[in-house]
Write an enzyme that holds these catalytic residues in place. Structure first.
Site, PDB file in Angstrom:
ATOM      1  N   LYS A  40      -1.207   1.598  -1.386  1.00  0.00           N
ATOM      2  CA  LYS A  40      -2.294   2.256  -0.666  1.00  0.00           C
ATOM      3  C   LYS A  40      -2.233   3.743  -0.981  1.00  0.00           C
ATOM      4  O   LYS A  40      -1.367   4.466  -0.465  1.00  0.00           O
ATOM      5  CB  LYS A  40      -2.175   2.056   0.849  1.00  0.00           C
ATOM      6  CG  LYS A  40      -2.384   0.610   1.327  1.00  0.00           C
ATOM      7  CD  LYS A  40      -1.120  -0.174   1.373  1.00  0.00           C
ATOM      8  CE  LYS A  40      -1.371  -1.554   1.972  1.00  0.00           C
ATOM      9  NZ  LYS A  40      -0.238  -2.471   1.773  1.00  0.00           N
TER      10      LYS A  40
ATOM     11  N   LYS B 207       5.700   0.009   7.940  1.00  0.00           N
ATOM     12  CA  LYS B 207       6.829  -0.149   7.030  1.00  0.00           C
ATOM     13  C   LYS B 207       7.567   1.186   6.996  1.00  0.00           C
ATOM     14  O   LYS B 207       7.318   2.036   6.126  1.00  0.00           O
ATOM     15  CB  LYS B 207       6.359  -0.507   5.622  1.00  0.00           C
ATOM     16  CG  LYS B 207       5.456  -1.756   5.541  1.00  0.00           C
ATOM     17  CD  LYS B 207       4.021  -1.382   5.476  1.00  0.00           C
ATOM     18  CE  LYS B 207       3.058  -2.456   5.036  1.00  0.00           C
ATOM     19  NZ  LYS B 207       3.223  -3.789   5.483  1.00  0.00           N
TER      20      LYS B 207
ATOM     21  N   ASP C 198      -9.698  15.539  -4.344  1.00  0.00           N
ATOM     22  CA  ASP C 198      -9.773  16.903  -4.918  1.00  0.00           C
ATOM     23  C   ASP C 198      -8.410  17.528  -5.196  1.00  0.00           C
ATOM     24  O   ASP C 198      -8.268  18.762  -5.156  1.00  0.00           O
ATOM     25  CB  ASP C 198     -10.571  17.828  -3.981  1.00  0.00           C
ATOM     26  CG  ASP C 198     -12.043  17.445  -3.904  1.00  0.00           C
ATOM     27  OD1 ASP C 198     -12.491  16.629  -4.736  1.00  0.00           O
ATOM     28  OD2 ASP C 198     -12.741  17.960  -3.010  1.00  0.00           O
TER      29      ASP C 198
ATOM     30  N   HIS D  83      -0.161  -3.945  -4.066  1.00  0.00           N
ATOM     31  CA  HIS D  83      -0.012  -3.773  -2.623  1.00  0.00           C
ATOM     32  C   HIS D  83      -0.009  -2.298  -2.224  1.00  0.00           C
ATOM     33  O   HIS D  83       0.181  -1.963  -1.051  1.00  0.00           O
ATOM     34  CB  HIS D  83       1.297  -4.447  -2.174  1.00  0.00           C
ATOM     35  CG  HIS D  83       1.359  -4.756  -0.722  1.00  0.00           C
ATOM     36  ND1 HIS D  83       2.335  -4.254   0.115  1.00  0.00           N
ATOM     37  CD2 HIS D  83       0.555  -5.509   0.068  1.00  0.00           C
ATOM     38  CE1 HIS D  83       2.144  -4.692   1.345  1.00  0.00           C
ATOM     39  NE2 HIS D  83       1.079  -5.452   1.355  1.00  0.00           N
TER      40      HIS D  83
ATOM     41  N   ASP E 117      19.495   8.515  10.762  1.00  0.00           N
ATOM     42  CA  ASP E 117      20.102   9.714  11.363  1.00  0.00           C
ATOM     43  C   ASP E 117      19.073  10.748  11.810  1.00  0.00           C
ATOM     44  O   ASP E 117      19.394  11.945  11.905  1.00  0.00           O
ATOM     45  CB  ASP E 117      21.087  10.365  10.383  1.00  0.00           C
ATOM     46  CG  ASP E 117      22.234   9.446  10.007  1.00  0.00           C
ATOM     47  OD1 ASP E 117      22.494   8.491  10.759  1.00  0.00           O
ATOM     48  OD2 ASP E 117      22.845   9.671   8.944  1.00  0.00           O
TER      49      ASP E 117
ATOM     50  N   HIS F  25       2.562  -3.629  11.815  1.00  0.00           N
ATOM     51  CA  HIS F  25       2.423  -3.688  10.357  1.00  0.00           C
ATOM     52  C   HIS F  25       3.087  -2.493   9.683  1.00  0.00           C
ATOM     53  O   HIS F  25       3.026  -2.357   8.458  1.00  0.00           O
ATOM     54  CB  HIS F  25       0.932  -3.739   9.992  1.00  0.00           C
ATOM     55  CG  HIS F  25       0.651  -4.112   8.576  1.00  0.00           C
ATOM     56  ND1 HIS F  25       0.117  -3.219   7.661  1.00  0.00           N
ATOM     57  CD2 HIS F  25       0.808  -5.288   7.911  1.00  0.00           C
ATOM     58  CE1 HIS F  25      -0.044  -3.836   6.495  1.00  0.00           C
ATOM     59  NE2 HIS F  25       0.376  -5.081   6.610  1.00  0.00           N
TER      60      HIS F  25
END
Length: 491
Positions: free
Chosen positions: A224, A411, A229, A222, A416, A409
């Site tokens: 990403k 996450k 470079d 899952h 604080d 979507h």
């Protein structure tokens, strides 16, 4: 009793015996054990088909492969950490609060995650902006381009990415693509053939192979990650597909959060990619970790043309190969460390007892806890379970908001307005225990405040989950919520 009735009764009895034997022969937590018993007993025969693909654990061989690569990659992380300590940049004094020190120590102990400073971070909330920047960066690549996504669809955006990579591969850039076969349905061998013919290397993450004998639906790549470079890195929630740039009417505007990073943390992203790559390919195709790579020295920074920020970060990965749920531990520790506010955005709100208690305890201690979830489903059972937990949390003074301007979507977790997390991990059991996830934990008030400001902007498009709204939910909807909640450990 007729013969037919006798046969059916015998099948049901044998099904119950087989269900008990199948579930209890593997070590699981009690909620997961009961959830699978529920599936196997109430879906006779069919339940075993579901279990075959979704219930089996990772094979011992695969776990050993991942752990071997983890140990090799960790040597590179340790080298980075030693270099950072040499320059006394574990955490700058300005952000070295007790909460930050404890969180960094947690990740050093559980994930060997180095604290790397001197990073500039650009935030993306709209897929159109994110992919415009990513494609521009791809065009500038001249040495290597590593890409790892759960989903790369065979659609307009996916094809655009593939064709850009074909151009770079033909120009001599080393291109490596790692994807999850289940998450990237439709992007099979035919889709990738032109890129492979151009000289690139493309692999489905190892858990996607052998669809009949060794396929584990539950354990998905899952993450990403993009590395260009060794200068630019990407991490966050966006996958590759038309829906992520708001081209699907079903979802409308796709609201997500992604980071573009320049600085030392790119090295950590590269090592994590190579760990996943090397766990997938045969040993003779594995890439060296180049453990001599080290964060930029003060002298190098002084002479560099790149103007970097100072944001310290840790890249933390977790997955079913380890009993330590590193990202969940981080979420729980952040929430427990909050003294003023907790702001959580997640498309799937299905916490285990530990994460649930962390939110409730914070709220009862007077912390302003705010949770934002979508107001539309992309998976029906998960959506109903999310509704259940949203209703439940609201009883304890937690402010829950349903985002109504498309599909949420993102996450993200901010405490604080000082420490933030952005990555691929949802606030659910699947991300905590079953998926291979990766998050960036950021110790920079400026970035945390930017994420908090984005939360405030999103509130303009939300419905507050008030007691009156909950009362308006019908009995059938409540039943679906409670039933879906029973399946939470296997969703």
């Amino acid at each position: 009793m007729s013969v037919f009735t006798l046969i059916i009764s015998l099948i049901l009895v044998l099904n119950i015996i087989a269900a008990i034997f199948t579930v209890l022969r593997s070590v699981r937590d009690i909620p997961t054990t009961w959830a699978w018993l529920l599936v196997l007993i109430f879906l006779p025969v069919l339940g075993f088909g579901i279990y075959l693909f979704a219930g089996r654990g990772l094979s011992a061989k695969k776990v050993r492969t991942i752990q071997t690569e983890y140990r090799r990659g960790t040597k590179a992380f340790v080298a980075m950490q030693k270099h950072a300590n040499t320059h006394d940049r574990l955490l700058p004094a300005a952000v070295s609060t007790p909460a930050a020190r404890e969180l960094t120590t947690l990740f050093l102990n559980t994930a060997s995650a180095p604290v790397l400073g001197d990073n500039s971070v650009k935030l993306f909330y709209d897929g159109k902006d994110k992919f415009a920047q990513l494609f521009a960066d791809i065009k500038q690549a001249n040495d290597h381009f590593f890409v790892e996504y759960y989903t790369i669809y065979n659609d307009q955006l996916g094809t655009q990415l593939r064709d850009l990579l074909i151009e770079k591969a033909r120009a001599g850039v080393a291109v490596k693509v790692l994807y999850d076969a289940w998450g990237s349905l439709g992007a099979g061998k035919r889709f990738w053939a032109p890129l492979i013919a151009a000289g690139a290397k493309v692999e489905a993450y190892f858990s996607s192979q052998h669809l009949i004998s060794d396929f584990r639906l539950n354990y998905r790549l899952h993450r990403k990650i993009v590395v260009i470079d060794d200068a630019i890195g990407y991490i966050g929630g966006f996958n590759v597909g038309d829906q992520y740039v708001s081209r699907k009417k079903k979802f409308g505007f796709w609201r997500d959060t992604h980071l573009r990073i320049r600085g030392n943390t790119v090295y950590a992203l590269k090592v994590q990619f190579l760990m996943d790559w090397n766990a997938t390919v045969p040993d003779d195709q594995a890439e060296p970790y180049a453990i001599d790579l080290a964060p930029l020295s003060p002298e190098a920074l002084a002479t560099s043309k790149i103007q970097l920020g100072k944001a310290p970060m840790q890249i933390v990965a977790s997955g079913p190969d380890s009993s330590a749920q590193q990202i969940k531990y981080g979420y729980v520790k952040m929430i427990a460390s909050a003294t003023k506010s907790v702001r959580l955005q997640t498309p799937y709100l299905i916490p285990d007892d530990t994460a649930l208690d962390a939110l409730i305890t914070a709220a009862l201690a007077g912390i302003d806890v705010q949770v934002m979830v979508p107001d539309m489903p992309d998976h029906p059972f998960i959506f109903r379970a999310t509704q259940y937990y949203a209703n439940y949390l609201s009883r304890f003074g937690i402010k829950v908001y349903h985002y109504q301007n498309g599909f949420l979507h993102a996450k993200t977790l901010v405490i604080d307005d000082a420490i933030a997390s952005v990555g691929s991990a949802n606030f659910d059991i699947r991300s905590f225990k079953l998926n291979f996830e990766v998050n960036a934990f950021i110790y920079d008030a400026k970035i945390a405040q930017q994420l908090s400001a984005a939360f405030d902007e999103d509130l303009k498009h939300c419905q507050f989950l008030s007691p009156q709204v909950i009362k308006q939910q019908g009995h059938w909807l409540r039943f679906k919520q409670y039933f879906s909640r029973l399946l939470s450990p296997v969703l």
